[in-house]
Structures are given as C-alpha cells and as structure tokens.
Design a protein around this motif. Structure first.
Motif, PDB file in Angstrom:
ATOM      1  N   TYR A 132       0.913  -1.378  -0.077  1.00  0.00           N
ATOM      2  CA  TYR A 132      -0.148  -0.067   0.050  1.00  0.00           C
ATOM      3  C   TYR A 132       0.751   1.239  -0.122  1.00  0.00           C
ATOM      4  CZ  TYR A 132      -3.760  -3.203   1.213  1.00  0.00           C
ATOM      5  OH  TYR A 132      -4.848  -4.087   1.310  1.00  0.00           O
ATOM      6  N   VAL A 170      -4.256   3.489   4.069  1.00  0.00           N
ATOM      7  CA  VAL A 170      -4.655   1.964   4.149  1.00  0.00           C
ATOM      8  C   VAL A 170      -3.306   1.504   4.702  1.00  0.00           C
ATOM      9  CG1 VAL A 170      -5.210   0.217   2.829  1.00  0.00           C
ATOM     10  CG2 VAL A 170      -5.847   2.422   2.052  1.00  0.00           C
ATOM     11  N   ALA A 171      -2.025   1.867   4.232  1.00  0.00           N
ATOM     12  CA  ALA A 171      -0.957   1.134   4.902  1.00  0.00           C
ATOM     13  C   ALA A 171      -0.895   1.176   6.478  1.00  0.00           C
ATOM     14  CB  ALA A 171       0.314   1.950   4.429  1.00  0.00           C
ATOM     15  N   GLN A 187       2.231   2.031  -3.377  1.00  0.00           N
ATOM     16  CA  GLN A 187       0.896   2.302  -4.242  1.00  0.00           C
ATOM     17  C   GLN A 187       0.672   3.906  -3.866  1.00  0.00           C
ATOM     18  OE1 GLN A 187      -1.725  -0.749  -3.608  1.00  0.00           O
ATOM     19  NE2 GLN A 187      -1.092  -1.620  -5.557  1.00  0.00           N
ATOM     20  N   ARG A 246      -0.994   4.576  -0.986  1.00  0.00           N
ATOM     21  CA  ARG A 246      -2.422   4.493  -0.265  1.00  0.00           C
ATOM     22  C   ARG A 246      -1.640   4.727   1.243  1.00  0.00           C
ATOM     23  NH1 ARG A 246      -4.782  -0.647  -2.771  1.00  0.00           N
ATOM     24  NH2 ARG A 246      -6.729  -0.117  -1.616  1.00  0.00           N
TER      25      ARG A 246
END
Length: 279
Positions: free
Chosen positions: A174, A182-183, A177, A179
């Motif tokens: 994540y 979310v991580a 990416q 994100r």
C-alpha cells in the motif's frame, strides 16, 4: 497413434535431427510447439507423466532437477509430485534471489495445492504463498503480491505474530502504491495482534510494525509523529535484541531526525548500515 520405427524416423527427418545415443531433437522450436499443440490433451498428460518418471528415475538426485520435474508432473496432472518439486524448486529460486523463476515455480505449487486440499501441511502452503508474495513484490507486481499475502494470512489462525508481520508486508505494498492511510490501517491491525503478547517474537514484530508506521508518517510529512513511532520501534528492538529489527528502527530514527533538521550525538544512520551489513 504415434508413428514409430525406422521408417517413421526417416519420414520425420526433415523436422528432427539425431543427436546420438538414441536422442532426437526438433530442428526448430516452432516445429516442436506446433507438434505439441496438435496432441490431444490426454496424450499430452501421458507423455509428460512418462517424461517425468524417466527423468526422476535416471537422476542421481531428483531434487537437483526439481524445476524440470515440476513442469512435467504438473502437466501430467500428477499433483502430489508437482507440489513437492515445485515447492522445493520455488523456495530454492527465492533463496537465490531469482524472483522471476521463483514466481513461475511457486505458481505451479499453488496450482497443485488446489487439488490436494487437506493432503498438505497448512504451514507449508503458507510458506509457499508468502514466498510467492515476496517474489511478486520484488518484481513490482503489487496487486498479485497483495493477493498472495492475503491468501497466506487467511490460512493463519493460530500464529498472531506471523499474521501481524503479513499485515506489515501488505502495508509495504500500500505504501508503494501511495495509499498511505490504508498502509497505516494495515499496520495498526498487525499491532493489535501482538501488543497483548509479551514473547520475544511478538516484541520483535511490534518493533518492525512500529518502524514501518514511522516510515509512512515521515512520507506524509508528519515528522514529529514519525520520530515518536521510530523511538518506540527502537525501544522494542533493543528489548528483543533482534539486529534486523534494530536496523530498521535506527534507520527510521535517522530519517525522522534528518527531516526535522535535528542534530544528534549518535550516528543512527551509520549504526543502521553496520547492522544491515551484519544481517
């Protein structure tokens, strides 16, 4: 029926050549592929099975030709042998950092495992899925790596430490990416699993997760919060005595201090580098 005998070999001489000792080779890969694609599937399975049996029987150490045996036994639908040889060869390729080869072999193991269900050890299946996730991550195949890690984590019901570390691996994807929220959520789920535990492996996992949290927060520009998490990671790494965890935590401290423009009387970056070299 397949043609056999000397007359058949003469008729096929335009397409194959003799290499001595009863061995023949197709004159071109395109000819081989065309001949193979023209075979009925049942016959293909039979021929792959015979090839696998001959190679296995004549090998001084079958494990040394596990890559080739995994191919033939998978296409022969001999899933027990396909699982054994694919798993062995895939983990060996992973250990040699041959990630493209590891991915191919571990995918074969995963395919074979679907047919075996309860016949294989769940821990071995988790090892394969984690190794496949690692290979895919190293190759930049983020979504596929995430799928592998999540599949492995779903198999773990009695090992919160390993499940927590898989949350960290998912968070790494994540983070890559972009994100970040979310991580962080994935890391917090991992921390929730290990914070109540006081064992050395749990403390090590906690340190690794806290260090990862610090890195994400630093990337978000939250440098003070990153430093606070890095300090927690450092404290737990020193408590568990794990050099890899300590290296990660010291690197996180170094990064946060650098971004804050703070001097330190301790060379965190150099210490981290020395530990990375050690491990």
């Amino acid at each position: 029926r397949l043609p056999t005998g000397a007359n058949a070999l003469r008729r096929l001489s335009y397409f194959i050549r003799q290499e001595g000792h009863g061995r023949y080779r197709f004159d071109h890969q395109l000819i081989r592929d065309t001949a193979y694609e023209g075979l009925p599937y049942r016959l293909r399975r039979t021929l792959h099975g015979r090839a696998g049996e001959v190679i296995e029987a004549n090998a001084a150490a079958p494990d040394e030709v596990a890559e080739l045996l995994s191919f033939h036994f998978l296409h022969a639908a001999r899933m027990d042998k396909a699982w054994d040889y694919s798993r062995l060869a895939g983990l060996r390729a992973r250990d040699k950092y041959a990630y493209a080869q590891a991915e191919e072999l571990l995918e074969r193991a995963s395919i074979a495992a679907r047919s075996l269900r309860d016949k294989i050890d769940r821990r071995d299946l988790v090892d394969v899925q984690v190794a496949l996730g690692e290979a895919r991550f190293r190759l930049g195949r983020n979504d596929a790596a995430l799928t592998s890690y999540q599949a492995a984590r779903r198999q773990i019901t009695d090992d919160p430490v390993r499940a927590a570390l898989l949350h960290k691996e998912e968070a790494s994807i994540y983070y890559r990416q972009g994100r970040h929220s979310v991580a962080l959520r994935s890391i917090r789920r991992g921390l929730h699993l290990v914070e109540p535990l006081g064992t050395a492996p749990a403390v090590t996992a906690r340190s690794r997760l806290e260090g990862a949290y610090a890195v994400v927060r630093e990337n978000q520009g939250r440098y003070r919060d990153a430093l606070a998490w890095a300090r927690r990671s450092e404290e737990h790494a020193e408590a568990c005595g794990d050099p890899a965890a300590l290296a990660d935590s010291l690197e996180a401290v170094h990064g946060a201090l650098s971004m804050l423009g703070r001097d330190s009387d301790r060379a965190y970056g150099e210490e981290a580098l020395a530990l990375y070299e050690q491990v």
